[in-house]
Design a protein around this motif. Structure first.
Motif, short mmCIF file in Angstrom:
data_model
loop_
_atom_site.label_atom_id
_atom_site.label_comp_id
_atom_site.label_asym_id
_atom_site.label_seq_id
_atom_site.Cartn_x
_atom_site.Cartn_y
_atom_site.Cartn_z
N ASP A 113 0.81 -1.22 0.00
CA ASP A 113 0.00 0.00 0.00
C ASP A 113 0.84 1.27 0.00
OD1 ASP A 113 -2.53 -1.18 -0.07
OD2 ASP A 113 -2.51 -1.56 2.07
N ASP A 204 -4.41 3.24 2.24
CA ASP A 204 -5.33 2.31 2.89
C ASP A 204 -6.07 3.11 3.96
OD1 ASP A 204 -6.70 0.33 4.19
OD2 ASP A 204 -4.93 -0.68 4.99
N GLY A 205 -7.36 3.28 3.79
CA GLY A 205 -8.12 4.09 4.72
C GLY A 205 -8.72 3.33 5.88
N THR A 206 -8.34 2.06 6.07
CA THR A 206 -8.98 1.24 7.10
C THR A 206 -8.22 1.21 8.41
OG1 THR A 206 -7.84 -0.80 6.43
CG2 THR A 206 -9.88 -0.25 5.27
N ALA A 207 -7.00 1.76 8.45
CA ALA A 207 -6.15 1.61 9.64
C ALA A 207 -6.81 2.21 10.88
CB ALA A 207 -4.80 2.26 9.40
N ALA A 209 -9.77 2.37 11.76
CA ALA A 209 -10.89 1.60 12.28
C ALA A 209 -10.44 0.38 13.09
CB ALA A 209 -11.77 1.14 11.12
N ARG A 210 -9.17 0.02 13.02
CA ARG A 210 -8.68 -1.14 13.75
C ARG A 210 -8.47 -0.81 15.23
NH1 ARG A 210 -6.35 -5.75 11.29
NH2 ARG A 210 -6.64 -5.77 9.04
N TYR A 315 -1.80 -3.37 11.31
CA TYR A 315 -2.84 -2.69 10.55
C TYR A 315 -3.07 -3.34 9.18
CZ TYR A 315 -2.48 0.65 14.28
OH TYR A 315 -2.46 1.22 15.54
N GLY A 316 -2.77 -4.65 9.11
CA GLY A 316 -3.04 -5.38 7.88
C GLY A 316 -2.11 -5.07 6.73
N GLN A 317 -1.05 -4.33 6.96
CA GLN A 317 -0.15 -3.96 5.88
C GLN A 317 0.73 -5.14 5.48
OE1 GLN A 317 -0.20 -1.20 4.12
NE2 GLN A 317 -1.89 -0.41 5.36
#
Length: 331
Positions: A113, A204-207, A209-210, A315-317
């Motif tokens: 990302d 990545d705009g989801t970080a 929200a974790r 963060y899923g990265q």
């Protein structure tokens, strides 16, 4: 004032590096793909000549500068306005040389990302990013940070190469060893009380929200302390005033112990990402093809970090392995 760990490279070694990289580029390889070829490496005679300078920074120093290593390459063209506009074919030989040098230090990687998963990152000032806390900023000071501090598998060595720097804008460094923290502050900062998010260079705009993960700012390494610090993207998870005071004193101590690293075209600086934080002074870009341009490579060497970090989600990265392996996913 910290001593600059600086080493010069002889002309013969520079020429040999150019020759080796240009031969690989002529075969159609790019910096992002060269390590997928198992035969691609520095020629052994060249590797032996460079062995004394291509070493990690000494403990407690936090950096190593190799002057002129990449000075023999042809001009890669005007500084692009955005990393996506980089002419990768025109930069192929230089990028290949950088990747081959980086591979001497450990496993070279990128992030899916960040900069479209490229291995060689181009750090240039970009319109619209002037005031952000990312590498493409300019008119604001780039604050102290550990590279990719949010992730447990972050690089432990960061390589920066200067392509162009007509205004003499160096990098700034500071080390945890120069901070001079007392035992009480160290004890507080060993606690996992800080959540660090990915910076705005990640697409990545989801970080946010974790669930936030508590991270230690310091940890004990063999004979020294490790540092994990990025206040621009951090949130303190405690109201404990003693911890907050210690965190604030760390920031002031890093500033007080800071020093500049002048960078000329062709220079390489190797940063120990576990011992030193880096930043940059503000400057005014021209956006005319002559602005400051650095290239960046991330390296992971066989170094142990605290076992607790293995529990973090990162963060899923995902990482992109330059050596041809599969990306490592944190969930």
């Amino acid at each position: 004032m910290p001593v600059l760990d600086s080493h010069d490279v002889d002309v013969e070694s520079r020429r040999a590096l150019v020759t080796a990289a240009e031969e690989l580029a002529a075969g159609g390889l790019l910096g992002d793909s060269v390590l997928a070829d198992p035969a691609a490496r520095l020629p052994e005679p060249l590797a032996e000549r460079l062995a004394d300078v291509l070493r990690p920074p000494a403990p407690g120093v936090g950096h190593r500068v190799v002057r002129g290593l990449f000075a023999g390459f042809t001009d890669p063209g005007p500084t692009p306005l955005h990393w996506r506009e980089t002419d990768r074919e025109r930069c192929a030989a230089l990028d290949i040389a950088l990747v081959l040098v980086a591979a001497r230090f450990g496993r070279v990687f990128g992030w899916t990302d960040q900069q479209d998963g490229r291995i060689v990152h181009n750090i240039v000032p970009s319109p619209g990013c002037e005031a952000m806390q990312i590498g493409s900023s300019s008119t604001t000071e780039l604050a102290w940070h550990t590279e990719d501090a949010f992730h447990p598998d972050r690089a432990d060595l960061l390589l920066l190469v200067c392509v162009r720097n007509p205004d003499g804008i160096g990098s700034r460094l500071s080390t945890v060893s120069s901070a001079g923290l007392d035992e009480r502050d160290i004890r507080h900062l060993l606690r996992p009380e800080v959540a660090i998010l990915p910076d705005d260079s990640y697409e990545d705009g989801t970080a946010a929200a974790r669930e936030p993960v508590g991270m230690a700012t310091l940890w004990e390494r063999e004979g020294s302390l490790g540092l994990r610090y990025d206040p621009s993207y951090s949130r303190l998870l405690t109201d404990d005033e003693e911890f907050r005071d210690a965190y604030g004193r760390l920031g002031r101590a890093l500033e007080a112990g800071s020093f500049g690293v002048p960078l000329a075209p062709g220079d390489l600086v190797v940063i120990d990402n576990d011992a030193a934080v880096h930043g940059r002074t503000a400057f005014r870009p021209r956006y005319d093809g002559t602005d400051r341009w650095l290239k960046r490579i991330l390296v992971r060497s066989p170094r142990q970090r605290p076992a607790r970090e293995s529990l973090e989600h990162g963060y899923g990265q995902r990482q992109v392995d330059a050596h041809g392996g599969r990306p490592a996913l944190r969930v």
